[in-house]
Design an enzyme around this catalytic site. Sequence first.
Site, short mmCIF file in Angstrom:
data_model
loop_
_atom_site.label_atom_id
_atom_site.label_comp_id
_atom_site.label_asym_id
_atom_site.label_seq_id
_atom_site.Cartn_x
_atom_site.Cartn_y
_atom_site.Cartn_z
N SER A 14 0.86 -1.36 0.06
CA SER A 14 0.02 0.08 -0.05
C SER A 14 0.91 1.28 0.10
CB SER A 14 -0.90 -0.29 1.28
OG SER A 14 -0.04 -0.15 2.49
N ASP A 185 3.86 11.70 8.84
CA ASP A 185 2.54 11.88 9.37
C ASP A 185 1.91 11.14 10.43
OD1 ASP A 185 2.35 9.67 7.97
OD2 ASP A 185 1.13 10.41 6.25
N HIS A 188 3.21 6.86 7.62
CA HIS A 188 4.41 6.95 6.69
C HIS A 188 5.67 7.22 7.11
CE1 HIS A 188 0.35 7.65 4.51
NE2 HIS A 188 0.98 6.54 3.95
#
Length: 253
Positions: A14, A185, A188
């Site tokens: 992802s 964040d 990530h």
Amino acid sequence: MVGPARPQFVLFGSSIVQFSYSHDGWGAMLSEIYSRKADVFLRGYLGWNSARALQVIDQIFPKDAPIQPSLVIVYFGGNDSIHPPPTGFGPHVPLNEYSENMRKIAKHLKSLSENIRIIFLSAPPINEEQFRKSIDEIDEVRTNESLRLYSQACLEVAKEMNVKAIDLWTVMQQKENWKDVCFTDGVHFSAEGSKIVVKEIMKIIKESDWKPSLYWKSMPTEFSEDSPYDPVNHEGKRVNISDRVFNRDIEVD
């Protein structure tokens, strides 16, 4: 294919995979380490979960491809672990279904070639406070406890399927001030977080008894033979520097 065939490494997952070339990411680091040794292919898809991956895995990894990957590094779990919204939609995948999806992914990849090697990356931890501040219009809830459960499920499937795995949930939290330095964040990876990922990947590759070895120092370097065009040292002798890794922040030995 351009030039001589090299082993293929595929990063499949992802957004943690899709963004792995940003912020001095782990995908970019691997590409640098394996430059002139292997081709690193990025197959990362923002927002995907294990169920979405299974829908198209035959297209991403077709069984009739003329060249199959030597190594596939797989990451799914973070989006699967998101708490289900009241609407019933969203990326959440129940834990048992997630485990079954990862089994199917491992089974498909193993069917591609007897020589394929697989590494699962488990779900990493999250800085919940930082993440809440980073999202605006998306209504989703992620917790470190939920990620722990999905990380553990990933590791259990990997053991069951005889696949190598990295416990990112645990190893990242071993770094001092991990919440402050490992993420951009809250989810990530920053450059510091990516260094942890690369070190763990390289540790597995180095210590595995894979034949042929996929450890970078054991692999041939393309066009590494001595040449009259090599750099010259202070003594006037040619210096072959083809096996150097220039990013000194990556500890790959």
